[in-house]
Design a protein around this motif. Structure first.
Motif, PDB file in Angstrom:
ATOM      1  N   UNK A  58       5.801 -14.370  10.931  1.00 21.24           N
ATOM      2  CA  UNK A  58       4.478 -14.780  11.219  1.00 21.24           C
ATOM      3  C   UNK A  58       3.724 -13.261  11.640  1.00 21.24           C
ATOM      4  N   UNK A  98      -2.174 -20.970  13.561  1.00 21.31           N
ATOM      5  CA  UNK A  98      -1.777 -22.509  13.157  1.00 21.31           C
ATOM      6  C   UNK A  98      -0.211 -22.729  13.481  1.00 21.31           C
ATOM      7  N   UNK A 129       3.142 -11.411   8.624  1.00 23.74           N
ATOM      8  CA  UNK A 129       2.027 -12.093   7.814  1.00 23.74           C
ATOM      9  C   UNK A 129       0.536 -11.805   8.321  1.00 23.74           C
ATOM     10  N   UNK A 130       0.544 -11.841   9.753  1.00 30.29           N
ATOM     11  CA  UNK A 130      -0.639 -11.420  10.355  1.00 30.29           C
ATOM     12  C   UNK A 130      -1.081 -10.008   9.861  1.00 30.29           C
ATOM     13  N   UNK A 131      -0.211  -9.026  10.222  1.00 27.53           N
ATOM     14  CA  UNK A 131      -0.440  -7.591   9.679  1.00 27.53           C
ATOM     15  C   UNK A 131      -0.890  -7.649   8.236  1.00 27.53           C
ATOM     16  N   UNK A 132      -0.417  -8.044   7.373  1.00 31.01           N
ATOM     17  CA  UNK A 132      -0.631  -8.194   5.885  1.00 31.01           C
ATOM     18  C   UNK A 132      -1.724  -8.758   5.617  1.00 31.01           C
ATOM     19  N   UNK A 133      -2.117  -9.928   6.363  1.00 31.60           N
ATOM     20  CA  UNK A 133      -3.302 -10.779   6.205  1.00 31.60           C
ATOM     21  C   UNK A 133      -2.867 -11.800   5.236  1.00 31.60           C
ATOM     22  N   UNK A 134      -1.838 -12.249   4.956  1.00 34.80           N
ATOM     23  CA  UNK A 134      -1.453 -13.124   3.908  1.00 34.80           C
ATOM     24  C   UNK A 134      -0.953 -14.339   4.637  1.00 34.80           C
ATOM     25  N   UNK A 186      -9.682 -14.821  10.074  1.00 29.89           N
ATOM     26  CA  UNK A 186      -8.561 -15.207   8.785  1.00 29.89           C
ATOM     27  C   UNK A 186      -7.272 -14.801   9.581  1.00 29.89           C
ATOM     28  N   UNK A 187      -7.094 -13.740  10.098  1.00 34.17           N
ATOM     29  CA  UNK A 187      -5.872 -13.233  10.938  1.00 34.17           C
ATOM     30  C   UNK A 187      -5.560 -14.210  12.017  1.00 34.17           C
ATOM     31  N   UNK A 216      -4.175 -17.583  10.778  1.00 35.81           N
ATOM     32  CA  UNK A 216      -2.666 -17.326  10.420  1.00 35.81           C
ATOM     33  C   UNK A 216      -1.834 -17.211  11.595  1.00 35.81           C
ATOM     34  N   UNK A 217      -2.384 -16.403  12.507  1.00 38.29           N
ATOM     35  CA  UNK A 217      -1.707 -16.258  13.935  1.00 38.29           C
ATOM     36  C   UNK A 217      -1.530 -17.572  14.619  1.00 38.29           C
ATOM     37  N   UNK A 249       1.707 -17.074   5.466  1.00 38.14           N
ATOM     38  CA  UNK A 249       3.311 -16.897   6.275  1.00 38.14           C
ATOM     39  C   UNK A 249       4.185 -17.524   5.271  1.00 38.14           C
ATOM     40  N   UNK A 261      -5.716 -14.567  -0.128  1.00 39.87           N
ATOM     41  CA  UNK A 261      -4.716 -13.919   0.476  1.00 39.87           C
ATOM     42  C   UNK A 261      -4.083 -15.160   1.281  1.00 39.87           C
ATOM     43  N   UNK A 262      -4.773 -15.673   2.208  1.00 46.59           N
ATOM     44  CA  UNK A 262      -4.183 -16.567   2.887  1.00 46.59           C
ATOM     45  C   UNK A 262      -3.942 -18.063   2.607  1.00 46.59           C
ATOM     46  N   UNK A 263      -4.475 -18.173   1.518  1.00 52.55           N
ATOM     47  CA  UNK A 263      -4.247 -19.618   0.925  1.00 52.55           C
ATOM     48  C   UNK A 263      -2.706 -19.766   0.327  1.00 52.55           C
TER      49      UNK A 263
END
Lengths: 232, 120
Positions: free
Chosen positions: B38, A174, B41-46, A167-168, A171-172, B48, A192-194
């Motif tokens: 960004x 895309x 966001x990665x650190x928090x896992x959320x 998941x990370x 995010x990193x 962006x 959390x990522x949606x």
């Protein structure tokens, strides 16, 4: 063009079953969207229509304003819900194959992910465990610089630590204008990522909203709302 | 303050709370530069976009500010941070008092209990 994906009155009818009935849906660029629904609700049918593996019975589906075809396939990266890797190839060969096939494939990205997940690139695909195969498949799909990623059940078979890493990684990696559509049952893990969620049931869209709105208006998580809406 | 989220509030709201606490506690010192959206966001896992929304909200309180073309920084205004700390403390104390009052304690009893704990 703000929408990467548009469906208008989209229907898919199999011999004796209605998989999608008159779906109207717009998905904007730059979002991470959860496509959520119980088994047999039409998630995979919708994803297959978006990448041209199925053709609609009725209605239209457009990607970046264009009907499904060569031009849309160039910008769509698809992860099927089953293993699509070639068993006799090594991981390295699979990377070369993708690199050769897709002009937007970024080998550096694949290298980085393979390394952090400790995957042996010289091994043949058929010798890998189920979870590792899934990881390799996701790495291949996410290493493309696509505009729309369609991930059908991407994290179902991997352990929770790897799930977090994946998941990370999503995010990193895309790009801000790219859109990711994730179909899954593991809502609590991806919530959390949606940015948005689409609930689908019996081939109908029953809800389409942002995660923040749902939490604000309902005072509960998407996972809790799902359990309520789809209570058996 | 870790990046963990509860079910009942929007995630951006929880991010606002967590980052504000990191500033109050000095984990993000006054005048220091924040990581890019960004990376945070990665650190928090959320997502962006969610992190972006949270940072914009904190910016409107003045606790962080943007240097054009450079990124976001924690305010250098110590007074502002102290103010946020006081606000946070009042909020916590209010909740705490409410919860004790709900159990039937009066002002005097609450004050006595607090003083006892503080060793006065």
């Amino acid at each position: 063009m703000d929408n990467i994906l548009e469906c208008a009155n989209l229907s898919k009818i199999y011999k004796n079953a209605i998989a999608l009935s008159g779906v109207n849906l717009q998905i904007k660029k730059g979002r991470i969207v959860g496509l959520l629904g119980p088994n047999g609700s039409g998630k995979t049918t919708l994803i297959k229509l978006a990448n041209g593996l199925l053709t609609p019975t009725m209605g239209d589906i457009l990607i970046d304003g264009k009907p499904i075809g060569v031009e849309t396939k160039k910008i769509v990266s698809y992860l099927p819900d089953h293993n699509f890797l070639t068993g006799w190839m090594t991981v390295n060969q699979m990377i070369e194959y993708f690199s050769d096939f897709y002009s937007d494939f970024n080998p550096d990205r694949a290298d980085k992910m393979l390394e952090s997940l400790g995957i042996d690139r010289t091994k043949k695909i058929k010798t890998l465990s189920k979870g590792t195969k899934e990881k390799v498949a996701l790495i291949l799909v996410m290493s493309r610089e696509a505009e729309l990623y369609l991930l059908d059940e991407p994290i179902a078979g991997v352990d929770p630590a790897t799930r977090d890493y994946i998941l990370r990684t999503i995010i990193a990696n895309y790009n801000e204008n790219a859109t990711i559509i994730i179909s899954t049952h593991l809502i609590a893990d991806v919530e959390q990522i949606l940015s948005d969620v689409v609930f689908i049931n019996h081939g109908d869209i029953v809800l389409c909203d942002t995660v923040d709105n749902i939490r604000e208006n309902e005072g509960k998580s998407v996972d809790e709302l799902f359990r309520e809406v789809f209570r058996c | 303050m870790s990046w963990s989220f509860s079910n009942d509030k929007p995630i951006f709201q929880q991010l606002v709370d967590i980052i504000t606490l990191k500033i109050i506690s000095g984990e993000y010192p006054a005048g220091s530069k924040l990581e890019a959206v960004r990376e945070l966001a990665v650190v928090a896992g959320v997502n962006p976009n969610t992190m972006q929304r949270a940072l914009t909200q904190i910016e409107s309180t003045g606790l962080i500010f943007t240097k054009r073309g450079d990124g976001r920084y924690v305010t250098e205004d110590e007074e502002k941070i102290t103010e946020a700390k006081t606000d946070y403390a009042s909020g916590k104390v209010r909740l705490f008092i409410e919860s004790l009052k709900a159990l039937g304690l009066n002002d005097e009893e609450i004050l006595k209990a607090v003083n006892n704990e503080l060793g006065r």
